[in-house]
Structures are given as structure tokens and as C-alpha cells.
Design a protein around this motif. Structure first.
Motif, mmCIF file in Angstrom:
data_model
loop_
_atom_site.group_PDB
_atom_site.id
_atom_site.type_symbol
_atom_site.label_atom_id
_atom_site.label_comp_id
_atom_site.label_asym_id
_atom_site.label_seq_id
_atom_site.Cartn_x
_atom_site.Cartn_y
_atom_site.Cartn_z
ATOM 1 N N ARG A 1 72.138 -0.708 120.563
ATOM 2 C CA ARG A 1 71.794 -1.343 119.294
ATOM 3 C C ARG A 1 70.823 -2.497 119.519
ATOM 4 N N LEU A 2 71.057 -3.276 120.561
ATOM 5 C CA LEU A 2 70.173 -4.403 120.861
ATOM 6 C C LEU A 2 68.777 -3.908 121.240
ATOM 7 N N ILE A 3 68.705 -2.772 121.949
ATOM 8 C CA ILE A 3 67.404 -2.185 122.290
ATOM 9 C C ILE A 3 66.641 -1.847 121.017
ATOM 10 N N THR A 4 67.305 -1.191 120.061
ATOM 11 C CA THR A 4 66.662 -0.807 118.804
ATOM 12 C C THR A 4 66.105 -2.029 118.089
ATOM 13 N N ARG A 5 66.858 -3.100 118.071
ATOM 14 C CA ARG A 5 66.428 -4.312 117.377
ATOM 15 C C ARG A 5 65.366 -5.094 118.162
ATOM 16 N N SER A 6 65.215 -4.752 119.441
ATOM 17 C CA SER A 6 64.275 -5.487 120.294
ATOM 18 C C SER A 6 62.959 -4.758 120.504
ATOM 19 N N LEU A 7 62.771 -3.592 119.858
ATOM 20 C CA LEU A 7 61.548 -2.813 120.069
ATOM 21 C C LEU A 7 60.259 -3.587 119.770
ATOM 22 N N PRO A 8 60.246 -4.505 118.774
ATOM 23 C CA PRO A 8 59.014 -5.279 118.549
ATOM 24 C C PRO A 8 58.578 -6.121 119.745
ATOM 25 N N LEU A 9 59.467 -6.333 120.714
ATOM 26 C CA LEU A 9 59.101 -7.096 121.908
ATOM 27 C C LEU A 9 58.173 -6.304 122.832
ATOM 28 N N ILE A 10 58.094 -4.994 122.617
ATOM 29 C CA ILE A 10 57.227 -4.156 123.455
ATOM 30 C C ILE A 10 55.811 -4.252 122.898
ATOM 31 N N ASN A 11 55.040 -5.167 123.451
ATOM 32 C CA ASN A 11 53.677 -5.438 122.978
ATOM 33 C C ASN A 11 52.670 -5.175 124.092
ATOM 34 N N GLN A 12 51.429 -5.534 123.830
ATOM 35 C CA GLN A 12 50.369 -5.259 124.794
ATOM 36 C C GLN A 12 50.608 -5.979 126.124
ATOM 37 N N LYS A 13 51.187 -7.177 126.048
ATOM 38 C CA LYS A 13 51.466 -7.922 127.276
ATOM 39 C C LYS A 13 52.449 -7.164 128.157
ATOM 40 N N LEU A 14 53.494 -6.617 127.556
ATOM 41 C CA LEU A 14 54.483 -5.863 128.327
ATOM 42 C C LEU A 14 53.880 -4.560 128.855
ATOM 43 N N ARG A 15 53.046 -3.915 128.051
ATOM 44 C CA ARG A 15 52.436 -2.656 128.480
ATOM 45 C C ARG A 15 51.537 -2.850 129.697
ATOM 46 N N ARG A 16 51.002 -4.046 129.841
ATOM 47 C CA ARG A 16 50.111 -4.329 130.977
ATOM 48 C C ARG A 16 50.848 -4.982 132.145
ATOM 49 N N ASP A 17 52.132 -5.220 131.982
ATOM 50 C CA ASP A 17 52.910 -5.875 133.026
ATOM 51 C C ASP A 17 53.070 -4.948 134.227
ATOM 52 N N LYS A 18 52.741 -5.446 135.414
ATOM 53 C CA LYS A 18 52.764 -4.618 136.621
ATOM 54 C C LYS A 18 54.170 -4.128 136.948
ATOM 55 N N GLU A 19 55.165 -4.993 136.794
ATOM 56 C CA GLU A 19 56.529 -4.598 137.123
ATOM 57 C C GLU A 19 57.046 -3.546 136.143
ATOM 58 N N ALA A 20 56.751 -3.708 134.862
ATOM 59 C CA ALA A 20 57.181 -2.726 133.857
ATOM 60 C C ALA A 20 56.545 -1.368 134.134
ATOM 61 N N ASN A 21 55.273 -1.363 134.510
ATOM 62 C CA ASN A 21 54.583 -0.106 134.804
ATOM 63 C C ASN A 21 55.101 0.525 136.098
ATOM 64 N N ARG A 22 55.438 -0.307 137.079
ATOM 65 C CA ARG A 22 56.005 0.228 138.320
ATOM 66 C C ARG A 22 57.337 0.931 138.036
ATOM 67 N N LEU A 23 58.184 0.289 137.234
ATOM 68 C CA LEU A 23 59.479 0.874 136.896
ATOM 69 C C LEU A 23 59.315 2.177 136.120
ATOM 70 N N PHE A 24 58.376 2.181 135.158
ATOM 71 C CA PHE A 24 58.153 3.397 134.361
ATOM 72 C C PHE A 24 57.643 4.536 135.229
ATOM 73 N N MET A 25 56.701 4.238 136.123
ATOM 74 C CA MET A 25 56.154 5.289 136.980
ATOM 75 C C MET A 25 57.210 5.841 137.933
ATOM 76 N N GLU A 26 58.093 4.975 138.406
ATOM 77 C CA GLU A 26 59.166 5.457 139.271
ATOM 78 C C GLU A 26 60.083 6.426 138.526
ATOM 79 N N LEU A 27 60.318 6.149 137.251
ATOM 80 C CA LEU A 27 61.136 7.050 136.445
ATOM 81 C C LEU A 27 60.428 8.377 136.221
#
Length: 334
Positions: free
Chosen positions: A213-239
Motif C-alpha cells: 500500500r505504501l508503494i502505491t502511495r509513493s509512486l509519485p516519488l519515481i521521477n527523473q532524478k530517480l530514473r537517472r540514479d546509478k544505484e537504482a539502475n544497477r538494481l533494476f538491471m540486476e533484476l
């Protein structure tokens, strides 16, 4: 109440399997299918039995769901009842399968028209699948939350010898579920929205309903800054290239809404369909299925059906490029 919740959730799972365990099929069953009317009914029956309410809005007063979730419930119910009534009127019988030949007629009756580059029937079906996805999110979060709240004790499990919850990557893991340790976890660290799925996948655990539920309410936090974050991209690519069934975690990411937010081009094809008899699933579901098949080819599970692919795949220089290419192969269908 706990026994009733268990029975209704088991009944729901069995029904999904019986009619096809996906909400993204070409000819969905609007009543019994995944994300359809019966899922909304299951949600309400559980709420009525557990809390003694006769209206979903009462659950807002009790603090079980938010006002937004109650509104989405009402809108989804209205949409599906409208479609179901048109199905009955057009066929002259109790028909609940939204068949290919009826989709265009119903889309016109509901006011969908062709625009440049998009057909009315395809826009109608995209809205259908988006509402089915919404219902999936509502029932998953709501039923799981009720399940948690209504239990006086957890289901019978083998003893856990770890001595209580474990802390992994900043999350708590207890009784087979991972959860955040504070309601501000994603605000404090938006990368945690991706890391949570990485942890759940690696540890092979579910995500706690309150955290969903908290994830659903927190989706607006996923912005351009997060999309360009190296750690976030590393985690996504590993998945994406993980050797332990990336299909499972990618579907989790998609169901939660994180996938489409983090990769906006993928978000545009979520629930997108082509109105022909060749494409069985929506574009996003087709892509995730394809990645799952690629993974099975790599494991050698499809060597009898695809002998050449099963041999060649081990000669490819970059698995990463292969998986990214497959992720992107249908992404322009908007």
C-alpha cells in the motif's frame, strides 16, 4: 473471520486458475476473470464479514482504506457493470466473456471513437485492462491487509529459529514477508522503491501488504532524478538479467506500478493491446512472458522445442544486451 478470509482468498485463487490466471488475455471474462467483478465482490464480502459494513465508504471511516481507494473501487465497479450490461443486451443472454467480435460494438456504445493513430476499440480495451490492473492492486492490498488484521495468530508455520525479524538492506523480513521499517522509508530514500523488490527477489519472500500500500502511495516519488540514479539502475538491471526467474519479479514490479514509472516507455505500453486475433496478451504482459521464455531457453528447459536457440544462447557475448533488447522489442507500440 480469519477462516472466512482464508476461504474467500483460496476460492479466488482457484477461480483465477480455472478461467486463465492472467488479467491480460484477448477475450477476458469480465465477471470471473482476474481483476473482474467477482474480485471486487470478494473484496466487499470479506469487508462485510470482517467489519459488518454494508457500504465500501464505511471502510474509509474505519481507516481500512483511503478515500482514493474507495473512489477507485466505485469507478471500477461502475465500468465493469456497464460493460457487462452491454454484453447481456447485445447477446440476449447472460454472457460474461468479452469476446473479440463484441469488443468493437461495446466500445462504440461506451463512446470510444477512432483518433489519429489509435482505434476506439483499442483505447476501450486498454481502459478495460487498466481497470482490471487497478482491481488487482486493490484486492491484493485490501485482502492482504484484512487478512493481517483479522488474524489472531499467523498461519501454522515451521518454527523460525532466527529469533525474530531479520534486517536486510534496511528492510525487516519476518514470517516470509519483507516490509519497510517506517512510513517515511521511501520519502527518505526513493531508491528503496527499487531496492525493496531486489531484496524480496533475492531473499525469495513476499512483500508485506502494508508495504504494498505504501508503494502505491509513493509512486509519485519515481521521477527523473530517480530514473537517472546509478544505484537504482544497477538494481533494476540486476533484476532484469537475474538467473533466478526475472519474470516473477518483473511482473511484481509491473503489478505495483513501479515498472511503468521507472521505465516510462514501458509504462506507455502497459495494458496496450492490438485488436487482432494474433496478439493474445497486452504488450506489457507479452514482453514479460517473452523474458520468462528467454530465461527458460537459457536454462535448457525448452531444448526440445527450440534446439537452435538453446544452443546459440550460450554463445552470445552479452546476456545484458540480449535481455535489454527483448525488453525493448515491442516498446514502440503506443
Amino acid at each position: 473471520a480469519p477462516a472466512f478470509v482464508d476461504a474467500k482468498l483460496t476460492e479466488r485463487d482457484e477461480r483465477h486458475i480455472r478461467v486463465g490466471d492472467s488479467r491480460y488475455v484477448l477475450e477476458p471474462n469480465i465477471k470471473e476473470g482476474k481483476g473482474g467483478l467477482r474480485d471486487l465482490h470478494t473484496l466487499f464480502w470479506i469487508a462485510k464479514y470482517t467489519y459488518g459494513v454494508d457500504d465500501v465508504s464505511r471502510l474509509v471511516e474505519l481507516g481500512v482504506i483511503s478515500e482514493r481507494e474507495a473512489r477507485r473501487f466505485a469507478k471500477a465497479e461502475d465500468f465493469f457493470w456497464t460493460v457487462r450490461c452491454y454484453l447481456h443486451y447485445l447477446t440476449g443472454r447472460g454472457e460474461d466473456r468479452l469476446t473479440f467480435d463484441l469488443q468493437a460494438d461495446i466500445s462504440k456504445l461506451m463512446g470510444y471513437t477512432d483518433h489519429a493513430g489509435t482505434r476506439g476499440v483499442e483505447r476501450f480495451m486498454k481502459h478495460y485492462f487498466l481497470w482490471a490492473k487497478e482491481v488487482g492492486g486493490l484486492t491484493r492490498i485490501f485482502c492482504a491487509a484484512l487478512e493481517e488484521q483479522s488474524r489472531s495468530r499467523p498461519r501454522l508455520r515451521f518454527p523460525f529459529f532466527g529469533g525474530g525479524p531479520r534486517n536486510v538492506d534496511g528492510f525487516a523480513i519476518e514470517k516470509g514477508r519483507v516490509r519497510v521499517t517506517s512510513d517515511s522509508a521511501f520519502i527518505d530514500d526513493p531508491v528503496a522503491l527499487v531496492r525493496l523488490f531486489h531484496t524480496a527477489h533475492r531473499e525469495d519472500v513476499d512483500i508485506h501488504p502494508a508495504t504494498l500500500r505504501l508503494i502505491t502511495r509513493s509512486l509519485p516519488l519515481i521521477n527523473q532524478k530517480l530514473r537517472r540514479d546509478k544505484e537504482a539502475n544497477r538494481l533494476f538491471m540486476e533484476l532484469l538479467v537475474d538467473k533466478k526467474s526475472p519474470e516473477v519479479v518483473l511482473r511484481r514490479l509491473n503489478e505495483s506500478g513501479v515498472f511503468g514509472r521507472f521505465v516510462p516507455d514501458f509504462g506507455r505500453v502497459v495494458a496496450q493491446m492490438q485488436h487482432d486475433m494474433y496478439h493474445v496478451y497486452t504488450v506489457d504482459e507479452h514482453t514479460i512472458f517473452a523474458i520468462g521464455i528467454l530465461h527458460r531457453i537459457e536454462l535448457g528447459e525448452l531444448i526440445d522445442d527450440m534446439p537452435i536457440s538453446s544452443e546459440v544462447i550460450h554463445k552470445i557475448t552479452s546476456r545484458r544486451a540480449l535481455y535489454v533488447g527483448l525488453l525493448l522489442h515491442d516498446i514502440a507500440k503506443v
